[in-house]
Design a protein around this motif. Structure first.
Motif, PDB file in Angstrom:
ATOM      1  N   ALA A   1      -4.483 -50.392 -36.953  1.00 52.89           N
ATOM      2  CA  ALA A   1      -4.546 -48.953 -36.717  1.00 52.89           C
ATOM      3  C   ALA A   1      -3.937 -48.541 -35.387  1.00 52.89           C
ATOM      4  O   ALA A   1      -3.412 -47.440 -35.264  1.00 52.89           O
ATOM      5  CB  ALA A   1      -5.999 -48.478 -36.774  1.00 52.89           C
TER       6      ALA A   1
ATOM      7  N   TRP B   1      -0.372 -41.559 -31.498  1.00 53.19           N
ATOM      8  CA  TRP B   1      -1.671 -40.922 -31.752  1.00 53.19           C
ATOM      9  C   TRP B   1      -1.871 -40.506 -33.195  1.00 53.19           C
ATOM     10  O   TRP B   1      -3.004 -40.274 -33.625  1.00 53.19           O
ATOM     11  CB  TRP B   1      -1.841 -39.722 -30.835  1.00 53.19           C
ATOM     12  CG  TRP B   1      -1.986 -40.150 -29.424  1.00 53.19           C
ATOM     13  CD1 TRP B   1      -1.047 -40.086 -28.444  1.00 53.19           C
ATOM     14  CD2 TRP B   1      -3.135 -40.755 -28.836  1.00 53.19           C
ATOM     15  NE1 TRP B   1      -1.532 -40.614 -27.272  1.00 53.19           N
ATOM     16  CE2 TRP B   1      -2.819 -41.030 -27.488  1.00 53.19           C
ATOM     17  CE3 TRP B   1      -4.390 -41.103 -29.309  1.00 53.19           C
ATOM     18  CZ2 TRP B   1      -3.717 -41.631 -26.619  1.00 53.19           C
ATOM     19  CZ3 TRP B   1      -5.286 -41.689 -28.433  1.00 53.19           C
ATOM     20  CH2 TRP B   1      -4.946 -41.944 -27.115  1.00 53.19           C
ATOM     21  N   ALA B   2      -0.810 -40.398 -33.975  1.00 57.69           N
ATOM     22  CA  ALA B   2      -0.946 -39.920 -35.353  1.00 57.69           C
ATOM     23  C   ALA B   2      -1.710 -40.916 -36.224  1.00 57.69           C
ATOM     24  O   ALA B   2      -2.618 -40.531 -36.970  1.00 57.69           O
ATOM     25  CB  ALA B   2       0.438 -39.642 -35.943  1.00 57.69           C
ATOM     26  N   ARG B   3      -1.351 -42.178 -36.150  1.00 58.73           N
ATOM     27  CA  ARG B   3      -2.009 -43.185 -36.993  1.00 58.73           C
ATOM     28  C   ARG B   3      -3.489 -43.351 -36.658  1.00 58.73           C
ATOM     29  O   ARG B   3      -4.338 -43.313 -37.568  1.00 58.73           O
ATOM     30  CB  ARG B   3      -1.288 -44.520 -36.904  1.00 58.73           C
ATOM     31  CG  ARG B   3      -1.841 -45.507 -37.930  1.00 58.73           C
ATOM     32  CD  ARG B   3      -1.291 -46.898 -37.771  1.00 58.73           C
ATOM     33  NE  ARG B   3       0.145 -46.934 -37.884  1.00 58.73           N
ATOM     34  CZ  ARG B   3       0.851 -48.024 -37.633  1.00 58.73           C
ATOM     35  NH1 ARG B   3       0.262 -49.137 -37.264  1.00 58.73           N
ATOM     36  NH2 ARG B   3       2.161 -48.000 -37.742  1.00 58.73           N
TER      37      ARG B   3
ATOM     38  N   ALA C   1      -6.562 -39.342 -44.955  1.00 56.62           N
ATOM     39  CA  ALA C   1      -6.044 -40.105 -43.817  1.00 56.62           C
ATOM     40  C   ALA C   1      -4.518 -40.085 -43.806  1.00 56.62           C
ATOM     41  O   ALA C   1      -3.898 -39.879 -42.760  1.00 56.62           O
ATOM     42  CB  ALA C   1      -6.566 -41.537 -43.868  1.00 56.62           C
TER      43      ALA C   1
ATOM     44  N   THR D   1      -3.277 -36.526 -42.919  1.00 58.34           N
ATOM     45  CA  THR D   1      -3.468 -36.245 -41.499  1.00 58.34           C
ATOM     46  C   THR D   1      -2.380 -36.909 -40.666  1.00 58.34           C
ATOM     47  O   THR D   1      -1.773 -36.270 -39.802  1.00 58.34           O
ATOM     48  CB  THR D   1      -4.856 -36.736 -41.031  1.00 58.34           C
ATOM     49  OG1 THR D   1      -5.859 -36.091 -41.805  1.00 58.34           O
ATOM     50  CG2 THR D   1      -5.074 -36.461 -39.560  1.00 58.34           C
ATOM     51  N   THR D   2      -2.111 -38.163 -40.947  1.00 63.67           N
ATOM     52  CA  THR D   2      -1.068 -38.875 -40.213  1.00 63.67           C
ATOM     53  C   THR D   2       0.294 -38.238 -40.454  1.00 63.67           C
ATOM     54  O   THR D   2       1.060 -38.027 -39.510  1.00 63.67           O
ATOM     55  CB  THR D   2      -1.047 -40.356 -40.628  1.00 63.67           C
ATOM     56  OG1 THR D   2      -2.334 -40.923 -40.386  1.00 63.67           O
ATOM     57  CG2 THR D   2      -0.005 -41.138 -39.851  1.00 63.67           C
TER      58      THR D   2
ATOM     59  N   THR E   1      -5.474 -41.223 -35.389  1.00 59.28           N
ATOM     60  CA  THR E   1      -6.162 -39.998 -35.799  1.00 59.28           C
ATOM     61  C   THR E   1      -6.384 -39.989 -37.307  1.00 59.28           C
ATOM     62  O   THR E   1      -7.460 -39.613 -37.793  1.00 59.28           O
ATOM     63  CB  THR E   1      -5.358 -38.757 -35.366  1.00 59.28           C
ATOM     64  OG1 THR E   1      -5.130 -38.834 -33.957  1.00 59.28           O
ATOM     65  CG2 THR E   1      -6.094 -37.485 -35.695  1.00 59.28           C
ATOM     66  N   GLY E   2      -5.378 -40.423 -38.070  1.00 58.22           N
ATOM     67  CA  GLY E   2      -5.541 -40.527 -39.519  1.00 58.22           C
ATOM     68  C   GLY E   2      -6.621 -41.523 -39.904  1.00 58.22           C
ATOM     69  O   GLY E   2      -7.420 -41.281 -40.807  1.00 58.22           O
TER      70      GLY E   2
ATOM     71  N   ARG F   1       2.674 -36.362 -37.670  1.00 60.20           N
ATOM     72  CA  ARG F   1       4.048 -36.823 -37.426  1.00 60.20           C
ATOM     73  C   ARG F   1       5.052 -35.717 -37.701  1.00 60.20           C
ATOM     74  O   ARG F   1       6.070 -35.611 -37.017  1.00 60.20           O
ATOM     75  CB  ARG F   1       4.338 -38.045 -38.261  1.00 60.20           C
ATOM     76  CG  ARG F   1       3.623 -39.266 -37.730  1.00 60.20           C
ATOM     77  CD  ARG F   1       3.977 -40.509 -38.452  1.00 60.20           C
ATOM     78  NE  ARG F   1       3.298 -41.662 -37.843  1.00 60.20           N
ATOM     79  CZ  ARG F   1       3.199 -42.823 -38.403  1.00 60.20           C
ATOM     80  NH1 ARG F   1       3.715 -43.049 -39.587  1.00 60.20           N
ATOM     81  NH2 ARG F   1       2.568 -43.810 -37.783  1.00 60.20           N
TER      82      ARG F   1
END
Length: 102
Positions: free
Chosen positions: A53, A63-65, A89, A92-93, A67-68, A97
């Motif tokens: 992760a 930060w995207a991954r 998830a 969100t990612t 957060t997802g 992005r």
């Protein structure tokens, strides 16, 4: 050559797994070790999940991954259906992005 390597790895993996079943009764572990094995398996799985992760290659994944993954963890903790957890998830990612968040 590649096929031989694949076959050798497959045979080695199978032998390693079968040896656990065949040697289970011959190996006498102390009580503390038997109690520690399930905890160790959970800790290893958590470490693998955290590594996947948070990292990409040799650095931080952005930060995207994470957060997802956090959205997925919260939904799973709230007992949402598995499909919803995965889709939320991933969405969100992808949305982060798309907005330019690394």
């Amino acid at each position: 050559m590649l096929i031989a390597v694949i076959v050798a790895l497959a045979v080695g993996t199978y032998a390693f797994r079968v040896s656990g079943v065949l040697l289970r009764d011959r190996l006498d572990l102390p009580t503390w070790a038997r109690q520690l094995l399930p905890v160790a398996a959970a800790a290893l799985l958590a470490a693998l999940a955290a590594t996947a992760a948070l990292t990409e290659g040799a650095g931080f994944a952005g930060w995207a991954r994470p957060t997802g993954v956090l959205v997925g963890v919260v939904l799973a903790w709230r007992r949402a259906p598995f499909v919803l957890v995965v889709v939320a998830a991933a969405c969100t990612t992808a949305l982060l992005r798309l907005l330019g968040v690394p």
